[in-house]
Every structure is written in structure tokens, then in C-alpha cells.
Design a protein around this motif. Structure first.
Motif, mmCIF file in Angstrom:
data_model
loop_
_atom_site.group_PDB
_atom_site.id
_atom_site.type_symbol
_atom_site.label_atom_id
_atom_site.label_comp_id
_atom_site.label_asym_id
_atom_site.label_seq_id
_atom_site.Cartn_x
_atom_site.Cartn_y
_atom_site.Cartn_z
ATOM 1 N N ASN A 1 0.573 5.072 1.410
ATOM 2 C CA ASN A 1 0.054 6.057 2.296
ATOM 3 C C ASN A 1 -1.605 5.724 2.581
ATOM 4 O OD1 ASN A 1 1.896 7.859 1.926
ATOM 5 N ND2 ASN A 1 1.130 8.695 0.272
ATOM 6 N N SER B 1 0.794 -1.279 -0.039
ATOM 7 C CA SER B 1 0.103 -0.151 0.113
ATOM 8 C C SER B 1 0.918 1.274 0.112
ATOM 9 C CB SER B 1 -0.921 0.076 1.383
ATOM 10 O OG SER B 1 -0.320 0.039 2.371
ATOM 11 N N GLU C 1 -3.461 3.527 0.945
ATOM 12 C CA GLU C 1 -4.064 3.063 -0.050
ATOM 13 C C GLU C 1 -3.574 1.753 -0.808
ATOM 14 O OE1 GLU C 1 -6.834 4.216 -1.578
ATOM 15 O OE2 GLU C 1 -7.028 5.618 0.154
#
Length: 230
Positions: free
Chosen positions: A153, A151, A155
Motif C-alpha cells: 500500500n 511495498s 509503504e
């Protein structure tokens, strides 16, 4: 799928090939779903499929197009079957997210060995709670090596099994330069070298990570030697 069996989708417009592959794979304990063209393969694609084996030259929707659409939705590995052995065809296959590429005619043993190798590479370790020691960071990336997820940050970044394995190999061996041959042997677990396969997966991986090949942030290039991460 039934009895938690590994499920393989086989798509080929030749009935004889579908039947042979179906018998071969079922004899090894796999559950098999078949499709006679790319459009049908796409319609049958789902989370329950553990591996897609797609013939390239199929009517309605060829294997490359079907594979590209499947890859947009699912991360299960894809193997292409083709009568063409040209480098450009292999590059095309790997560019749409293929994990392997098998040229016809092939032996039953070779197919089974490749299927087992792909499934072995793609097997996810399941843990209910990730251990802190299994989570590492590369710049703004977070890599959960326990769950095999990446991921940025917070996301999630969707990687294929092979793309993740390459990234994981480099991260576990920071600052070590891996040649194309070394990456292939470590990730594919085979001695045969396919530079185009490795290079295309590196290209796809960089694209998904938002990396610039000229000024890479994550995967660095040691010109003439290979790839590494700091």
C-alpha cells in the motif's frame, strides 16, 4: 568508495585472519575495510559497504549481535565466519539476516567463490525508469522487479537481497511449488542443499511481509513439498 570498487568490511579479532582476508580480497580488486571486533564493525557500517564478513566469536560485540544491528540499518549481504558447524549456530546466523555462513577452517578459493556468489546474487539492476511490465502485484504487495523493491500500500518493505530473490522466484513462477532444494539451487546457485538456510529466510520473509505461517496470505506452504504463491 574509491574508483567505484566493491567494498567489503572484514571483522575478525584475529589479526592474522584479517590480514590474510584483506590481501586475498584486495588481490581480486575489492576495497577492504577491517575491524577487530563487533563494536568497531558496527561503527564502520555504512551505505558504502557492499558485503560484511563477520567472525562470530569476537569481543565486545559478537558477530551475531553486530550483524543484527547492521541488518536493522543496512541491506547489504552478511557472511558469518565461525569455528562452529552445528545446525543451531547456522540457524542463529540466518535468523539475524545472514546471507551465508562459512565454517573455519576454509580454503581461500571457497571464500572467494562464496563472496562472488553473494555479490552476484545481490547485484541490483539499475534503470532510470521502471517498465510497467516489470511491476507485479501479490494481494496488497507491489513488487518492482526492475528496481528489486517491495511495498505494501505504498509503504516500502525492507528485504535483504536473498529474501527478495526468494520472493521474486516464487512470484515469477506463480502456482509452481518449489522444494527447499530447488529454492536453494535457484537462489544460492549452488548444488549443496541447506534446508535450514531456506527455511529461516522464508520465516524472516514472512515476518517482514506480515504473513501468518498457519494461514499464509502471500507465501503458501505445500506440506512435504515446498512453497508457492498463487
Amino acid at each position: 568508495m574509491q574508483n567505484n570498487k566493491t567494498c567489503i568490511l572484514v571483522a575478525d579479532d584475529e589479526k592474522e585472519i584479517r590480514e590474510v582476508l584483506c590481501l586475498l580480497l584486495r588481490s581480486e580488486g575489492y576495497e577492504v575495510v577491517t575491524a577487530c571486533n563487533g563494536r568497531e564493525a558496527l561503527a564502520l557500517a555504512c551505505e558504502d559497504i557492499d558485503l560484511y564478513i563477520l567472525d562470530v566469536n569476537m569481543p565486545e560485540l559478537n558477530g551475531f549481535m553486530a550483524g543484527a544491528e547492521i541488518r536493522k540499518q543496512f541491506d547489504a549481504p552478511i557472511m558469518f565466519l565461525t569455528a562452529y558447524s552445528g545446525e543451531s549456530d547456522k540457524v542463529m546466523g540466518f535468523s539475524v539476516g545472514a546471507d551465508d555462513y562459512l565454517v573455519k577452517p576454509f580454503s581461500n578459493m571457497e571464500l572467494l567463490m562464496r563472496v562472488k556468489a553473494i555479490l552476484r546474487r545481490g547485484q541490483i539492476k539499475t534503470e532510470t525508469q521502471p517498465k510497467t511490465a516489470d511491476i507485479c502485484r501479490l494481494e496488497d504487495l507491489t513488487i518492482d522487479q526492475n528496481r528489486q523493491t517491495v511495498s505494501r500500500n505504498g509503504e516500502p518493505i525492507s528485504l535483504t537481497y536473498t529474501e527478495y530473490k526468494i520472493l521474486d522466484l516464487l512470484i515469477r513462477n506463480r502456482k509452481k511449488i518449489f522444494s527447499l532444494e530447488h529454492i536453494y539451487q535457484s537462489v544460492w546457485e549452488e548444488n549443496a542443499v541447506s534446508d535450514s538456510a531456506v527455511m529461516m529466510h522464508i520465516k524472516n520473509l514472512r515476518k517482514k511481509l506480515g504473513d501468518n505461517s498457519r494461514q499464509p496470505k502471500y507465501i503458501k506452504t505445500a506440506w512435504g513439498r515446498g512453497y508457492y504463491v498463487d
